[in-house]
Design a protein around this motif. Structure first.
Motif, PDB file in Angstrom:
ATOM      1  N   ASN A  53     -16.482  -9.512 -62.961  1.00 32.84           N
ATOM      2  CA  ASN A  53     -15.584  -8.233 -63.393  1.00 32.84           C
ATOM      3  C   ASN A  53     -15.974  -8.178 -64.936  1.00 32.84           C
ATOM      4  OD1 ASN A  53     -14.525  -7.313 -60.890  1.00 32.84           O
ATOM      5  ND2 ASN A  53     -12.941  -9.127 -61.258  1.00 32.84           N
ATOM      6  N   THR A  54     -17.430  -7.989 -65.063  1.00 30.06           N
ATOM      7  CA  THR A  54     -17.569  -7.684 -66.473  1.00 30.06           C
ATOM      8  C   THR A  54     -18.019  -6.253 -66.758  1.00 30.06           C
ATOM      9  OG1 THR A  54     -18.681  -8.442 -68.615  1.00 30.06           O
ATOM     10  CG2 THR A  54     -20.150  -8.299 -66.487  1.00 30.06           C
ATOM     11  N   SER A  55     -18.283  -5.673 -67.913  1.00 28.32           N
ATOM     12  CA  SER A  55     -18.589  -4.372 -68.134  1.00 28.32           C
ATOM     13  C   SER A  55     -19.568  -4.481 -69.263  1.00 28.32           C
ATOM     14  CB  SER A  55     -17.473  -3.473 -68.527  1.00 28.32           C
ATOM     15  OG  SER A  55     -16.831  -3.651 -69.623  1.00 28.32           O
ATOM     16  N   SER A  56     -20.273  -3.092 -69.738  1.00 29.46           N
ATOM     17  CA  SER A  56     -21.232  -3.058 -70.700  1.00 29.46           C
ATOM     18  C   SER A  56     -21.244  -1.484 -70.997  1.00 29.46           C
ATOM     19  CB  SER A  56     -22.371  -3.489 -70.076  1.00 29.46           C
ATOM     20  OG  SER A  56     -23.086  -2.535 -69.247  1.00 29.46           O
ATOM     21  N   GLY A  57     -21.712  -1.139 -72.128  1.00 26.78           N
ATOM     22  CA  GLY A  57     -22.157  -0.006 -72.742  1.00 26.78           C
ATOM     23  C   GLY A  57     -22.861   0.950 -71.813  1.00 26.78           C
ATOM     24  N   PHE A  58     -23.326   0.413 -70.638  1.00 29.49           N
ATOM     25  CA  PHE A  58     -24.097   1.254 -69.656  1.00 29.49           C
ATOM     26  C   PHE A  58     -23.148   1.994 -68.899  1.00 29.49           C
ATOM     27  CE2 PHE A  58     -27.651  -2.351 -69.513  1.00 29.49           C
ATOM     28  CZ  PHE A  58     -28.302  -1.753 -70.444  1.00 29.49           C
TER      29      PHE A  58
ATOM     30  N   LEU B 248     -20.127 -10.256 -59.424  1.00 28.49           N
ATOM     31  CA  LEU B 248     -18.962 -10.578 -58.637  1.00 28.49           C
ATOM     32  C   LEU B 248     -18.098  -9.627 -59.238  1.00 28.49           C
ATOM     33  CD1 LEU B 248     -18.958 -14.383 -57.969  1.00 28.49           C
ATOM     34  CD2 LEU B 248     -19.924 -12.864 -56.704  1.00 28.49           C
ATOM     35  N   ALA B 249     -17.717  -8.615 -58.279  1.00 25.01           N
ATOM     36  CA  ALA B 249     -16.430  -7.579 -58.918  1.00 25.01           C
ATOM     37  C   ALA B 249     -15.466  -7.432 -57.650  1.00 25.01           C
ATOM     38  CB  ALA B 249     -17.159  -6.462 -59.058  1.00 25.01           C
ATOM     39  N   SER B 250     -14.533  -7.056 -58.217  1.00 27.11           N
ATOM     40  CA  SER B 250     -13.212  -6.771 -57.196  1.00 27.11           C
ATOM     41  C   SER B 250     -13.077  -5.237 -57.089  1.00 27.11           C
ATOM     42  CB  SER B 250     -11.943  -7.318 -58.012  1.00 27.11           C
ATOM     43  OG  SER B 250     -12.137  -8.647 -58.091  1.00 27.11           O
ATOM     44  N   ARG B 251     -13.036  -4.837 -55.865  1.00 28.60           N
ATOM     45  CA  ARG B 251     -12.837  -3.281 -55.644  1.00 28.60           C
ATOM     46  C   ARG B 251     -11.241  -2.947 -56.090  1.00 28.60           C
ATOM     47  NH1 ARG B 251     -16.085  -0.157 -52.427  1.00 28.60           N
ATOM     48  NH2 ARG B 251     -17.832  -1.245 -51.529  1.00 28.60           N
ATOM     49  N   GLY B 252     -10.503  -4.134 -56.006  1.00 31.97           N
ATOM     50  CA  GLY B 252      -8.947  -3.891 -56.408  1.00 31.97           C
ATOM     51  C   GLY B 252      -8.770  -3.991 -57.983  1.00 31.97           C
TER      52      GLY B 252
ATOM     53  N   LEU C  97     -25.344  -7.924 -56.272  1.00 36.55           N
ATOM     54  CA  LEU C  97     -23.650  -7.521 -56.359  1.00 36.55           C
ATOM     55  C   LEU C  97     -22.984  -7.996 -55.074  1.00 36.55           C
ATOM     56  CD1 LEU C  97     -21.540  -6.190 -57.682  1.00 36.55           C
ATOM     57  CD2 LEU C  97     -22.243  -3.967 -56.644  1.00 36.55           C
ATOM     58  N   LYS C  98     -21.955  -8.738 -55.212  1.00 39.89           N
ATOM     59  CA  LYS C  98     -20.928  -9.089 -54.193  1.00 39.89           C
ATOM     60  C   LYS C  98     -19.578  -8.357 -54.389  1.00 39.89           C
ATOM     61  CE  LYS C  98     -24.073 -10.911 -51.593  1.00 39.89           C
ATOM     62  NZ  LYS C  98     -24.470 -10.426 -50.453  1.00 39.89           N
ATOM     63  N   LEU C  99     -19.060  -7.542 -53.703  1.00 32.71           N
ATOM     64  CA  LEU C  99     -17.771  -6.997 -53.856  1.00 32.71           C
ATOM     65  C   LEU C  99     -16.613  -7.391 -52.989  1.00 32.71           C
ATOM     66  CD1 LEU C  99     -18.632  -3.192 -54.165  1.00 32.71           C
ATOM     67  CD2 LEU C  99     -18.262  -4.669 -56.018  1.00 32.71           C
ATOM     68  N   HIS C 100     -15.462  -8.090 -53.565  1.00 30.78           N
ATOM     69  CA  HIS C 100     -14.218  -8.471 -53.177  1.00 30.78           C
ATOM     70  C   HIS C 100     -13.510  -7.291 -52.468  1.00 30.78           C
ATOM     71  CE1 HIS C 100     -10.589 -10.417 -52.176  1.00 30.78           C
ATOM     72  NE2 HIS C 100     -11.124 -11.489 -52.199  1.00 30.78           N
TER      73      HIS C 100
ATOM     74  N   LEU D 151     -14.965 -16.823 -54.272  1.00 31.71           N
ATOM     75  CA  LEU D 151     -15.860 -16.910 -55.314  1.00 31.71           C
ATOM     76  C   LEU D 151     -16.891 -17.985 -55.284  1.00 31.71           C
ATOM     77  CD1 LEU D 151     -14.923 -16.322 -59.054  1.00 31.71           C
ATOM     78  CD2 LEU D 151     -16.779 -17.608 -58.362  1.00 31.71           C
ATOM     79  N   ILE D 152     -16.352 -19.164 -54.875  1.00 28.54           N
ATOM     80  CA  ILE D 152     -17.314 -20.179 -54.635  1.00 28.54           C
ATOM     81  C   ILE D 152     -18.091 -20.054 -53.474  1.00 28.54           C
ATOM     82  CG2 ILE D 152     -17.226 -22.810 -54.072  1.00 28.54           C
ATOM     83  CD1 ILE D 152     -14.756 -23.096 -55.698  1.00 28.54           C
ATOM     84  N   ARG D 153     -17.923 -19.490 -52.444  1.00 30.86           N
ATOM     85  CA  ARG D 153     -18.642 -19.205 -51.374  1.00 30.86           C
ATOM     86  C   ARG D 153     -19.773 -18.400 -51.809  1.00 30.86           C
ATOM     87  NH1 ARG D 153     -13.609 -18.808 -48.471  1.00 30.86           N
ATOM     88  NH2 ARG D 153     -13.811 -16.741 -48.396  1.00 30.86           N
ATOM     89  N   ARG D 154     -19.423 -17.223 -52.463  1.00 29.14           N
ATOM     90  CA  ARG D 154     -20.628 -16.323 -52.830  1.00 29.14           C
ATOM     91  C   ARG D 154     -21.693 -16.932 -53.857  1.00 29.14           C
ATOM     92  NH1 ARG D 154     -17.672 -14.513 -49.977  1.00 29.14           N
ATOM     93  NH2 ARG D 154     -19.462 -15.411 -48.521  1.00 29.14           N
TER      94      ARG D 154
END
Length: 244
Positions: free
Chosen positions: A101-106, A192-196, A216-219, A234-237
């Motif tokens: 769940n991070t972000s960047s200037g992109f 790893l990112a969360s749709r929520g 990319l894997k989305l929760h 998270l651990i499974r991914r």
């Protein structure tokens, strides 16, 4: 393999809870090292730099004793530090990179912090009652109602090692200014990112996937603090990706 664990804005290693122990039980052949960003945790009396590069340089000195190559698992602002590190590390220093769940200037600013989060964050910064503030932070970052014991735990952390308003502002400034370089730092990394996620839009991770062809894997429904909401997922991914 040694892993460095980095938390996010104004959070410290104690905010991982039992996640490092879960990781150790799942990957007994690895070693996990939670590391505090400057201005937080054991370094709460220090002044945080106001750039991601400055924070990265401090953290890199702190882990000079850890044998290389190592891997990094980082979330939120810690992910910016990890990405900047990967782009400036000598070849072979970082073996695996996992960003949560991070972000960047992109990504545009309204995805890096979603519009609905702005008024809540501003209210939190102005709030003086620590217990209520930590509970509200949990309610913003997690999509599960926080157990009372977890709120008490976060309250004790802030009482024992308070993050100053100045350091919080410097960290926020660093995160807002961060712009990664254009070069892909590694052939693959796990996103790893969360749709929520109600703070950072999952499209910020998708932007990194599309730009550098990373994994990319989305929760489906977890919040920003994926470690709290679904650590087993998270651990499974992570296990699946390491077995690639």
């Amino acid at each position: 393999m040694d892993w460095i664990l980095l938390r996010g804005l104004t959070r410290e290693q104690a905010h991982w809870g039992d996640f490092p122990e879960r990781l150790q039980a799942s990957f007994p052949e690895h070693r996990f090292h939670p590391v505090d960003l400057p201005g937080t945790g054991v370094h709460f009396r220090e002044t945080s730099p106001d750039t991601i590069t400055g924070i990265r340089e401090v953290v890199r000195r702190q882990v000079a004793h850890i044998p290389k190559p190592f891997s990094i698992l980082a979330m939120s602002m810690g992910g910016m530090v990890a990405l900047d590190w990967a782009q400036h590390a000598p070849e072979g220093e970082i073996q695996n990179l996992v960003l949560i769940n991070t972000s960047s200037g992109f990504s545009p600013f309204w995805q890096r912090m979603r519009p609905g989060a702005w008024p809540r964050v501003l209210r939190l910064l102005a709030r003086r009652e620590l217990f209520e503030r930590e509970r509200d932070i949990l309610r913003l970052t997690s999509n599960r109602e926080p157990p009372l014991e977890l709120v008490k735990h976060w309250y004790r952390i802030q009482r024992q090692r308070p993050v100053s308003a100045g350091n919080a502002l410097r960290q926020m400034t660093a995160a807002a200014r961060y712009r990664p370089g254009r070069q892909r730092p590694m052939p693959d990394a796990l996103l790893l990112a969360s749709r929520g996620d109600r703070i950072v839009h999952w499209q910020c991770s998708a932007q990194l996937e599309q730009r550098w062809l990373w994994t990319l894997k989305l929760h489906p429904d977890a919040g920003h603090d994926l470690v709290i909401d679904d650590p087993d997922w998270l651990i499974r991914r992570l296990r699946d990706w390491l077995a690639r």
